[in-house]
Each structure stands twice: as C-alpha cells, then as structure tokens.
Motif scaffolding. Sequence first.
Motif, PDB file in Angstrom:
ATOM      1  N   ASP A 310       1.151  -1.350   0.197  1.00  0.00           N
ATOM      2  CA  ASP A 310       0.133  -0.167   0.010  1.00  0.00           C
ATOM      3  C   ASP A 310       0.982   1.198  -0.255  1.00  0.00           C
ATOM      4  OD1 ASP A 310      -2.602   1.336   0.936  1.00  0.00           O
ATOM      5  OD2 ASP A 310      -1.327   2.070   1.535  1.00  0.00           O
ATOM      6  N   THR A 311       0.424   2.213  -0.360  1.00  0.00           N
ATOM      7  CA  THR A 311       1.443   3.465  -0.173  1.00  0.00           C
ATOM      8  C   THR A 311       0.095   4.688  -0.089  1.00  0.00           C
ATOM      9  OG1 THR A 311       3.002   2.917  -2.574  1.00  0.00           O
ATOM     10  CG2 THR A 311       2.051   4.737  -2.164  1.00  0.00           C
ATOM     11  N   THR A 312       0.856   5.483   0.962  1.00  0.00           N
ATOM     12  CA  THR A 312      -0.618   6.611   0.916  1.00  0.00           C
ATOM     13  C   THR A 312       1.010   7.873   0.728  1.00  0.00           C
ATOM     14  OG1 THR A 312      -1.429   5.807   2.889  1.00  0.00           O
ATOM     15  CG2 THR A 312      -0.833   8.084   2.904  1.00  0.00           C
ATOM     16  N   THR A 313       0.474   8.338  -0.111  1.00  0.00           N
ATOM     17  CA  THR A 313       0.641   9.920  -1.293  1.00  0.00           C
ATOM     18  C   THR A 313       0.034  11.088  -0.330  1.00  0.00           C
ATOM     19  OG1 THR A 313       1.381   8.003  -3.298  1.00  0.00           O
ATOM     20  CG2 THR A 313       0.613  10.663  -2.988  1.00  0.00           C
ATOM     21  N   PHE A 314       1.131  12.095  -0.350  1.00  0.00           N
ATOM     22  CA  PHE A 314      -0.033  13.195   0.162  1.00  0.00           C
ATOM     23  C   PHE A 314       1.359  14.142  -0.116  1.00  0.00           C
ATOM     24  CE2 PHE A 314       2.800  11.533   3.813  1.00  0.00           C
ATOM     25  CZ  PHE A 314       3.253  12.951   4.925  1.00  0.00           C
ATOM     26  N   SER A 315       0.518  15.218   0.949  1.00  0.00           N
ATOM     27  CA  SER A 315       0.927  16.642   0.406  1.00  0.00           C
ATOM     28  C   SER A 315       0.772  17.741   1.378  1.00  0.00           C
ATOM     29  CB  SER A 315       1.251  17.429  -1.388  1.00  0.00           C
ATOM     30  OG  SER A 315      -0.353  18.089  -1.563  1.00  0.00           O
ATOM     31  N   SER A 316       1.872  18.687   1.736  1.00  0.00           N
ATOM     32  CA  SER A 316       1.207  19.722   2.299  1.00  0.00           C
ATOM     33  C   SER A 316       1.006  21.706   2.005  1.00  0.00           C
ATOM     34  CB  SER A 316       1.529  19.960   3.910  1.00  0.00           C
ATOM     35  OG  SER A 316       1.647  21.195   4.738  1.00  0.00           O
ATOM     36  N   THR A 317       0.586  22.219   2.302  1.00  0.00           N
ATOM     37  CA  THR A 317       0.580  23.925   2.325  1.00  0.00           C
ATOM     38  C   THR A 317       1.559  23.735   2.517  1.00  0.00           C
ATOM     39  OG1 THR A 317      -1.504  23.928   3.488  1.00  0.00           O
ATOM     40  CG2 THR A 317      -1.584  23.717   0.673  1.00  0.00           C
ATOM     41  N   GLU A 348       9.337   8.012   1.219  1.00  0.00           N
ATOM     42  CA  GLU A 348      10.492   8.744  -0.068  1.00  0.00           C
ATOM     43  C   GLU A 348      10.271   9.636   0.122  1.00  0.00           C
ATOM     44  OE1 GLU A 348      10.836   6.283  -3.023  1.00  0.00           O
ATOM     45  OE2 GLU A 348       8.877   7.173  -3.825  1.00  0.00           O
ATOM     46  N   GLU A 349      10.707  10.977  -0.620  1.00  0.00           N
ATOM     47  CA  GLU A 349      10.454  12.570  -0.626  1.00  0.00           C
ATOM     48  C   GLU A 349      10.253  12.468  -2.712  1.00  0.00           C
ATOM     49  OE1 GLU A 349      11.809  17.079  -0.483  1.00  0.00           O
ATOM     50  OE2 GLU A 349      12.737  15.156   0.512  1.00  0.00           O
ATOM     51  N   ILE A 350       9.333  13.136  -2.633  1.00  0.00           N
ATOM     52  CA  ILE A 350       9.809  13.940  -4.766  1.00  0.00           C
ATOM     53  C   ILE A 350       9.326  15.164  -4.812  1.00  0.00           C
ATOM     54  CG2 ILE A 350       9.095  12.693  -6.703  1.00  0.00           C
ATOM     55  CD1 ILE A 350       7.269  10.624  -5.304  1.00  0.00           C
ATOM     56  N   PRO A 351      11.042  16.000  -5.184  1.00  0.00           N
ATOM     57  CA  PRO A 351      10.234  16.985  -5.108  1.00  0.00           C
ATOM     58  C   PRO A 351       9.944  17.089  -6.200  1.00  0.00           C
ATOM     59  CG  PRO A 351      13.089  16.476  -4.532  1.00  0.00           C
ATOM     60  CD  PRO A 351      11.891  15.529  -4.424  1.00  0.00           C
ATOM     61  N   HIS A 393       5.373   3.644   2.192  1.00  0.00           N
ATOM     62  CA  HIS A 393       5.352   3.291   1.235  1.00  0.00           C
ATOM     63  C   HIS A 393       5.330   2.216   2.618  1.00  0.00           C
ATOM     64  CE1 HIS A 393       5.993   4.160  -2.735  1.00  0.00           C
ATOM     65  NE2 HIS A 393       6.895   4.555  -2.500  1.00  0.00           N
ATOM     66  N   MET A 394       4.276   0.925   2.837  1.00  0.00           N
ATOM     67  CA  MET A 394       4.005  -0.599   3.176  1.00  0.00           C
ATOM     68  C   MET A 394       3.021  -1.359   3.120  1.00  0.00           C
ATOM     69  SD  MET A 394       1.705   2.167   6.411  1.00  0.00           S
ATOM     70  CE  MET A 394       0.186   2.084   5.309  1.00  0.00           C
ATOM     71  N   GLU A 395       4.051  -2.490   3.138  1.00  0.00           N
ATOM     72  CA  GLU A 395       4.098  -3.928   3.020  1.00  0.00           C
ATOM     73  C   GLU A 395       4.197  -4.952   4.058  1.00  0.00           C
ATOM     74  OE1 GLU A 395       5.956  -7.805   0.972  1.00  0.00           O
ATOM     75  OE2 GLU A 395       7.370  -5.741   0.322  1.00  0.00           O
ATOM     76  N   GLN A 396       2.315  -4.997   4.202  1.00  0.00           N
ATOM     77  CA  GLN A 396       2.013  -5.980   5.556  1.00  0.00           C
ATOM     78  C   GLN A 396       3.486  -7.402   5.408  1.00  0.00           C
ATOM     79  OE1 GLN A 396      -2.109  -5.900   4.341  1.00  0.00           O
ATOM     80  NE2 GLN A 396      -2.055  -3.511   4.556  1.00  0.00           N
ATOM     81  N   LEU A 397       2.880  -8.272   6.526  1.00  0.00           N
ATOM     82  CA  LEU A 397       3.832  -9.433   6.523  1.00  0.00           C
ATOM     83  C   LEU A 397       3.332 -10.068   7.624  1.00  0.00           C
ATOM     84  CD1 LEU A 397       7.689  -7.938   6.854  1.00  0.00           C
ATOM     85  CD2 LEU A 397       6.270  -9.280   4.702  1.00  0.00           C
ATOM     86  N   PRO A 398       3.078 -11.304   7.469  1.00  0.00           N
ATOM     87  CA  PRO A 398       2.762 -11.525   6.760  1.00  0.00           C
ATOM     88  C   PRO A 398       1.984 -11.591   4.988  1.00  0.00           C
ATOM     89  CG  PRO A 398       2.389 -13.596   7.546  1.00  0.00           C
ATOM     90  CD  PRO A 398       2.984 -12.317   8.836  1.00  0.00           C
ATOM     91  N   LEU A 399       1.824 -12.061   3.758  1.00  0.00           N
ATOM     92  CA  LEU A 399       1.319 -11.889   2.875  1.00  0.00           C
ATOM     93  C   LEU A 399       0.040 -12.211   2.900  1.00  0.00           C
ATOM     94  CD1 LEU A 399       3.616 -12.287  -0.321  1.00  0.00           C
ATOM     95  CD2 LEU A 399       3.154 -10.107   1.229  1.00  0.00           C
TER      96      LEU A 399
END
Length: 453
Positions: A310-317, A348-351, A393-399
């Motif tokens: 799973d990926t949580t993507t966010f930005s801030s003002t 991770e950061e994406i400028p 980014h998150m990966e649940q264990l065990p699958l």
Amino acid sequence: MASNDYECTSQVFSDIGNGLYLNPELADVNFIFESNDNHVERVPAHKILLMAASDVFRVMFNGQWKEKDEVEIADTSVSVFKEFLQFFYIDRVKLTVANINVVFKLGHKYNVTKCMTVCKKFMVNTLTNDSILQRYALAIQFDQDDLVNVLEKLIGINTKPILESAEFLKCSRSVVSGILNIDVLSCTEVELFEACMNWVKANANQSQLSRKLVKSHLGNLFRYLRFGSMSINEFATVTSSHREIFSFDEYTDIIQMIGSKQHKSKFFNGIRSKRELKINDAANDEKRQAEIICNRKILSSQNQRARTKDTTTFSSTDPLLLHTIHLPKIIGHDGKKYHSPQMKIAIEEIPHSAISTEKVLLYEGQTNLTTNSGCERFDKPILIKPGSTYRIHMEQLPLGIYYSKLLKEKVEIKSGITIDFKSTKDDDDDDDPNGSCGLIQKLYFDPVWPLVP
C-alpha cells in the motif's frame, strides 16, 4: 430600524497598486541601474508609497534625496530590486529562490516589516541542505531570532548531511559558532569534531592541522566542542589522528570528563543533550498543544479489503515536522485465524522543482501493529516541505488478505494547512476500488514555525 451603513470589501487600492507597479505614469522617482557594459536601466517608483511603508525611505526622501527624481542603486541588481518593490504595490508578491537572500537584505535595510515576514516564510519553505547555512548566516547577521530558532531546529534534525556539505566548508565563523551551541544535534560529537577540523583545513587552505592552526581559526569556539559526550573509545579515535592539537592539560581534562559526569571541566562546555529531536512531549502541555494532528476520518463503518502492498501519497501547503503515523485497525486471516500484521515502512520525498525531481529516501523501518497499537513514532521528525510530494510505502507481513476502513482523501487542519492524500494505484492492485488513498489514518506533526500565519 435598519442601519444606513453598508460595509463591503473594496479592491480599489489593490487595483491601484497593481496598476502603478513598474509603471512610469505618475512616477516621481526613477531608480537607476548601470551594468558593466554601461547599459542604464530605470525603474520607476512613487515616493508616497515608498515612504508610507518604509521609515528609511521617508527619511531619505525628506533629506538627502528630497530634490532628486533619480537615485542610483549600486548594491543590488535590477531584477532583485523589482522583486523587492512588489511589497510597496502588490498584495500577493512573487519571489524567486535565486533572489530571496538579497530581497531579504533589502527588506532589512529599508525596514519593510511585511517584506521581512514574507521572505522568512519563503526561506523556510524552500530550504535545502545547500541553502540552509546561507540563510542561517543571514538570520544571525540581521538578528532575526525567530528565523534563527527555526533553522537551528532543522539543523539539529538533519545535522550530518549539512556538516558534510560543501556549504559548511565555506560558512562563516558565526555559523560554526551557532551550530556548536545547538544543544541537540543528530550526529555524534566525533562527527561534529571532524567537520570542524575539515572546516579549519578548508579556511586555512592546509591539508595538515596543528594546534596553532586550529586555535587561530576556531579560537574560543574550540571549547564549545563537548568532548564529555564522547566515549573513551571515540576520544581515542580523535586523538589517534589529532593528538597534536590538544595540550596535556586539555587531554587530561577530557579524560576526567569522560570518566566522571560530575567533573567540572576547566576548558570545555560539558556534554551535549541526548534527548530526542522532537518538540512534542506528552509531559509538556505547551508543546503538546502545539502539535498538529491530521485525522482522516473513517468514511465507512464496514471493513474494506486492504492491499498487501500500500502507498499513502500526500503533500502539505505549509512546512511541517512529521513525527508519528497511525494506522486504523487492520485485521488479516490466514485461513485458520485472524491476526494483526507486521508492517514494513518506507518514506520518500519527491521534490517538485526545476533543479531535481529525484526521489529521496527519508525513512525505512518495520513496526508490529499489535505491540505498537498501530503507531510508528520516528527517532527524529521528518521535514515536510510544501514543494514536494511524500509517499509512505507499506508492505504487510506475512502476505495474505487484510481488511481495514475506507478513509477520507483530503483533510484541512488548523492554521489553514491542507493535507491532500492523492489516489495511488499499485501495479498488482489495479482492480481494487478501495483504499486508493492509503491506509494511514492519522499523521502527527509539529509546526516548523508557529509564529508565521
């Protein structure tokens, strides 16, 4: 009885200012700029607006410039001065990274409070490891204590890469002094010592150090190195390559400091704090009240199928310091029983800039959702910049198959700050309609600069 008064918002003055900016019509002064090739450029302005916003301009136009309709400017460029003049005419100014340091200087020189306030916020919002020390130097030079405090906090969070940057080797003695006096740094005292020795070499243009050379460049700053924070093995590493810079009395004093925390040093300033680099503290009401919580309220009471990855993507003002993430209850079933997963986490950061759009890994770790109650608290906070997007980014264990709640996509938190959770599709989950904005329910922030609205 109805009132005869009527109030409304007028755009008249704003429109007038926009119309007069860089407009020679009605201008009663021109600022003259001459380039190296003798090209002359005139920048028109209006004395009444300059004097209304700057007591320095008021004195000059009532004194030495009283009869002048042309004023030569030699200490800055045309582009910088035009950027500065916006503050006398325009409500929403446009600043550039290339000119911000000099615009800040002009704001101080002509005592334009609005310019200083906006420049300081822009400087914090656009910080990089290459620019932070230049801006720290300006904050020190012009006695901007609020900006100094913010930048020292950020230097403390990200100390090691800053000390290893080329900018540190070129920085002034006042900047080195400021860093040495910061109580909480995210590097070892050995790393700080080595950085200072490299700074001396660079400023002396010498490859070898001597006691005389170190003393001539660091002077009394040498005592600000807190050798008492080192272990005996760390100090042994220092002396194996730099024994000649210590006197016998200093060497003995350091050994006593390391051996006994009660020893009062004759030469050095004791030890550096070991506390964590967070301003939020459950035992401190004032700091706890400053905390900003982004709570993505649950949109459905029913469990939705969650992704294994799973990926949580966010930005801030606004710039913020992220120190904790919280997940809702996630349950899995392996065919026999329900369980809570472990979670691998990477941030991770994406400028978003013309300079770089390269991803930067900020954090890697693993958490057990059962023992940690769905929370992951970082050892040091992560700076969230307005000009970047962040992905958790998150990966649940065990699958296996997991279920969680469907969460809100956009959250406006206090001070008008908005956190936007963008839709993300993983390659192996294209058919999944749920959880497209990530599993994380809450983000916990500390404000970078509470003083700036």
